[in-house]
Design an enzyme around this catalytic site. Sequence first.
Site, PDB file in Angstrom:
ATOM      1  N   GLY A   9       0.794  -1.221   0.000  1.00 23.12           N
ATOM      2  CA  GLY A   9       0.000   0.000   0.000  1.00 23.12           C
ATOM      3  C   GLY A   9       0.828   1.273   0.000  1.00 23.12           C
ATOM      4  O   GLY A   9       1.997   1.292   0.388  1.00 23.12           O
ATOM      5  N   LYS A  20       4.748   2.990   4.828  1.00 25.66           N
ATOM      6  CA  LYS A  20       4.091   2.841   6.129  1.00 25.66           C
ATOM      7  C   LYS A  20       4.628   1.671   6.935  1.00 25.66           C
ATOM      8  O   LYS A  20       4.855   1.784   8.145  1.00 25.66           O
ATOM      9  CB  LYS A  20       2.579   2.683   5.919  1.00 25.66           C
ATOM     10  CG  LYS A  20       1.804   2.411   7.192  1.00 25.66           C
ATOM     11  CD  LYS A  20       0.309   2.481   6.975  1.00 25.66           C
ATOM     12  CE  LYS A  20      -0.201   1.464   5.993  1.00 25.66           C
ATOM     13  NZ  LYS A  20      -1.678   1.475   5.901  1.00 25.66           N
ATOM     14  N   GLN A  68       3.997  -6.020  -6.465  1.00 22.58           N
ATOM     15  CA  GLN A  68       2.733  -5.595  -7.049  1.00 22.58           C
ATOM     16  C   GLN A  68       2.983  -4.218  -7.659  1.00 22.58           C
ATOM     17  O   GLN A  68       3.019  -3.208  -6.963  1.00 22.58           O
ATOM     18  CB  GLN A  68       1.637  -5.529  -5.977  1.00 22.58           C
ATOM     19  CG  GLN A  68       0.268  -5.180  -6.535  1.00 22.58           C
ATOM     20  CD  GLN A  68      -0.772  -4.977  -5.442  1.00 22.58           C
ATOM     21  OE1 GLN A  68      -0.426  -4.787  -4.279  1.00 22.58           O
ATOM     22  NE2 GLN A  68      -2.045  -5.002  -5.811  1.00 22.58           N
ATOM     23  N   GLY A  96       0.836  -6.163   6.491  1.00 19.45           N
ATOM     24  CA  GLY A  96       2.027  -5.559   7.071  1.00 19.45           C
ATOM     25  C   GLY A  96       1.755  -4.417   8.015  1.00 19.45           C
ATOM     26  O   GLY A  96       2.632  -4.025   8.791  1.00 19.45           O
ATOM     27  N   GLY A 134     -16.552  -4.365   6.928  1.00 19.10           N
ATOM     28  CA  GLY A 134     -17.474  -5.324   6.344  1.00 19.10           C
ATOM     29  C   GLY A 134     -18.105  -6.181   7.429  1.00 19.10           C
ATOM     30  O   GLY A 134     -17.425  -6.611   8.360  1.00 19.10           O
ATOM     31  N   ASN A 215      -3.126   3.346   9.915  1.00 17.34           N
ATOM     32  CA  ASN A 215      -3.246   4.130   8.693  1.00 17.34           C
ATOM     33  C   ASN A 215      -2.617   5.508   8.790  1.00 17.34           C
ATOM     34  O   ASN A 215      -2.303   6.122   7.775  1.00 17.34           O
ATOM     35  CB  ASN A 215      -4.724   4.281   8.314  1.00 17.34           C
ATOM     36  CG  ASN A 215      -5.336   2.959   7.904  1.00 17.34           C
ATOM     37  OD1 ASN A 215      -4.816   2.270   7.029  1.00 17.34           O
ATOM     38  ND2 ASN A 215      -6.433   2.588   8.550  1.00 17.34           N
ATOM     39  N   HIS A 350      32.879   9.296  40.223  1.00 21.74           N
ATOM     40  CA  HIS A 350      32.732  10.704  39.839  1.00 21.74           C
ATOM     41  C   HIS A 350      33.494  11.007  38.547  1.00 21.74           C
ATOM     42  O   HIS A 350      34.674  10.692  38.430  1.00 21.74           O
ATOM     43  CB  HIS A 350      33.288  11.652  40.915  1.00 21.74           C
ATOM     44  CG  HIS A 350      32.970  11.267  42.312  1.00 21.74           C
ATOM     45  ND1 HIS A 350      31.759  11.529  42.906  1.00 21.74           N
ATOM     46  CD2 HIS A 350      33.712  10.627  43.250  1.00 21.74           C
ATOM     47  CE1 HIS A 350      31.762  11.077  44.145  1.00 21.74           C
ATOM     48  NE2 HIS A 350      32.931  10.519  44.381  1.00 21.74           N
ATOM     49  N   ASN A 364      39.792   1.297  43.051  1.00 22.34           N
ATOM     50  CA  ASN A 364      39.168   2.612  43.218  1.00 22.34           C
ATOM     51  C   ASN A 364      39.658   3.540  42.106  1.00 22.34           C
ATOM     52  O   ASN A 364      40.862   3.744  41.943  1.00 22.34           O
ATOM     53  CB  ASN A 364      39.509   3.226  44.571  1.00 22.34           C
ATOM     54  CG  ASN A 364      38.749   4.532  44.795  1.00 22.34           C
ATOM     55  OD1 ASN A 364      37.608   4.528  45.220  1.00 22.34           O
ATOM     56  ND2 ASN A 364      39.396   5.651  44.495  1.00 22.34           N
ATOM     57  N   ARG A 427      53.745  14.125  37.615  1.00 19.91           N
ATOM     58  CA  ARG A 427      53.267  15.499  37.567  1.00 19.91           C
ATOM     59  C   ARG A 427      54.433  16.429  37.893  1.00 19.91           C
ATOM     60  O   ARG A 427      55.422  16.025  38.507  1.00 19.91           O
ATOM     61  CB  ARG A 427      52.118  15.710  38.549  1.00 19.91           C
ATOM     62  CG  ARG A 427      52.518  15.541  39.998  1.00 19.91           C
ATOM     63  CD  ARG A 427      51.322  15.502  40.924  1.00 19.91           C
ATOM     64  NE  ARG A 427      51.749  15.481  42.320  1.00 19.91           N
ATOM     65  CZ  ARG A 427      51.061  14.918  43.294  1.00 19.91           C
ATOM     66  NH1 ARG A 427      49.909  14.308  43.034  1.00 19.91           N
ATOM     67  NH2 ARG A 427      51.501  14.961  44.536  1.00 19.91           N
TER      68      ARG A 427
END
Length: 450
Positions: A9, A20, A68, A96, A134, A215, A350, A364, A427
Amino acid sequence: MKTLILAAGLGKRMNSKYPKVIHKIFNKPMINWVIETAKNFGKVAVVLGHKYELVKKVIPEDVEIYLQNQQLGTAHAVMSAIEFVSPNDNLLILYGDVPFISHETLKRLEKEHVKSNSDVTILTSILENPTGYGRIVRDGKIRIIEDKDATEEVKKIKEINTGIYIIKGNFLIENINKIENNNTQKEYYLTDILKFTDNISTVTTNDVDEITGVNNRIQLANLEKKIRRKINEKLMNQGVRIIDPNAVYIDPQVKIGRDTLIYPFTFIEGETEIGEDCVIGPLTRIKESKIGNKVTINRSEVEKSVIEDNVSVGPFARLREGTTLDENVKIGNFVETKKSSIGKNSKAQHLTYLGDATIGNNVNIGAGTITCNYDGQTKHPTYIEDNAFIGSNNSLVAPVKIGKNAITAAGSTITNNVPENSLAIARQKQINKENWVLRKGGQKNANNKK
């Protein structure tokens, strides 16, 4: 039994550039829900049409595809795939855009079809407001009268045709080409095949949601909301505490243990398993993950990860794909992990990033620690062994290994392996220049600028 799913469709009312049937419900294209259910009964084929190239991408390889080229009605769609059917087959017709037809209902339909030896077995339902559907008319034989053709008396009938059938293969092959398009739409309707037989049986479902089609986007949202409510109620009946079922979003395949508490605005998606006595949320998203017992996840995101028992995550943590947390691990605020395993009783509480890291037990991780795992071209691993202590504001430049019981000093940039039982300091030495500010007049000038 074979199944043919009609999915050609146009789906104009979705107002979308995408077909869809590939719009997602619970993070899965709606047609895939139908395919998965149909596979329980045997071979599956789909009929595609509008933008079939896009739909084809989501269809499993073991599902046959027929095209199709013109959308000329449901019977025309079946004609497009008639070579899928053999005379000895029973063919189940599904759609579907009707994603939640249940295996149990289809099993009842199949059982009735075989038992009655009917040419066609119709799935019907009872609607309080059947307008537009229907009607099933039973006056010595079973007929379907479309709403637009119904008399006022027929319109009072509440039993409707869902459009789901099982049809004998030989009957279908013999009669499908007899159907004509003598209607205002000039389309070929599969319901017209009933004109060629009186050998018809029916099965009724009382669950309207499972035969509801989509739909437009409003119907999509409403259907998903109804199914979510059912999912949440089922879990609550199994012993899960959901504080507000209207504000929790759980996919159908999720499994949750008893006495787990789910706070509002929590999303649990995909093939996720959560154990007993957990506390999840609020404001949490969990996807494709396995979580043990007595786990707390607060205001965090977990994806494709494994969490063992008695773990605490959050708030504001992010566990990315490939994360494994062993028992009693604590992951705190603003911690991110990826492709990392963290051993028992270890903590990163943290402001930390752990990527491509293997971390032992009782480790740790200090606040502000980063595993520098990417050199611009390649990812490199970091190994931190049992009982290590990583100081705050560390950069661990991978590849690197921190040995057992080792300590790294706060503020270090670790570029080389650290042996067991060692202290690593990487450091600059601090230098204090006394009275430097006074000599330069820096403080006075700074104050004058205020």
